[in-house]
Design an enzyme around this catalytic site. Structure first.
Site, PDB file in Angstrom:
ATOM      1  N   TYR A 140       1.293  41.188  70.832  1.00  0.00           N
ATOM      2  CA  TYR A 140       2.167  42.096  71.574  1.00  0.00           C
ATOM      3  C   TYR A 140       2.096  43.494  70.962  1.00  0.00           C
ATOM      4  CZ  TYR A 140       6.359  44.210  73.541  1.00  0.00           C
ATOM      5  OH  TYR A 140       7.232  45.052  74.179  1.00  0.00           O
ATOM      6  N   SER A 152       7.055  50.385  73.434  1.00  0.00           N
ATOM      7  CA  SER A 152       7.907  49.559  72.575  1.00  0.00           C
ATOM      8  C   SER A 152       7.852  50.116  71.161  1.00  0.00           C
ATOM      9  CB  SER A 152       7.387  48.114  72.573  1.00  0.00           C
ATOM     10  OG  SER A 152       8.022  47.350  71.572  1.00  0.00           O
TER      11      SER A 152
END
Length: 90
Positions: free
Chosen positions: A67, A54
């Site tokens: 995250y 990501s």
């Protein structure tokens, strides 16, 4: 190899258990998959491991602390592993 589960919110509102769940999927999920295929790739002296992470593995974003941390872990793991695996043509 792509694993991802998110959790948005201020860190003080997220339990350590929930943080572990995020890492269990995002980081350890990728690690388990790599461990499953790596011995055969090393034996054959060939192969590619493709890991989808990501943008938050490169830059954190507000309220996505856990995250982002899990994706930073994936990035660091893969960068280190890539150097080790050069000798095996992986």
């Amino acid at each position: 190899n792509n694993a991802g589960v998110g959790h948005v919110g201020p860190v003080e509102s997220i339990s350590v258990e929930e943080m572990k769940r995020v890492f269990e999927t995002n980081f350890f999920g990728a690690v388990r998959m790599i461990k499953a295929v790596l011995p055969e790739m090393k034996r054959r002296q060939s192969g590619h491991i493709v890991v989808v992470s990501s943008v938050m593995g490169l830059q954190g974003i507000v309220f996505n602390d856990v995250y982002a941390a899990s994706k930073f872990a994936v990035e660091g793991f893969c960068e280190s592993l890539a150097v080790q695996l050069l000798q095996f043509n992986v």
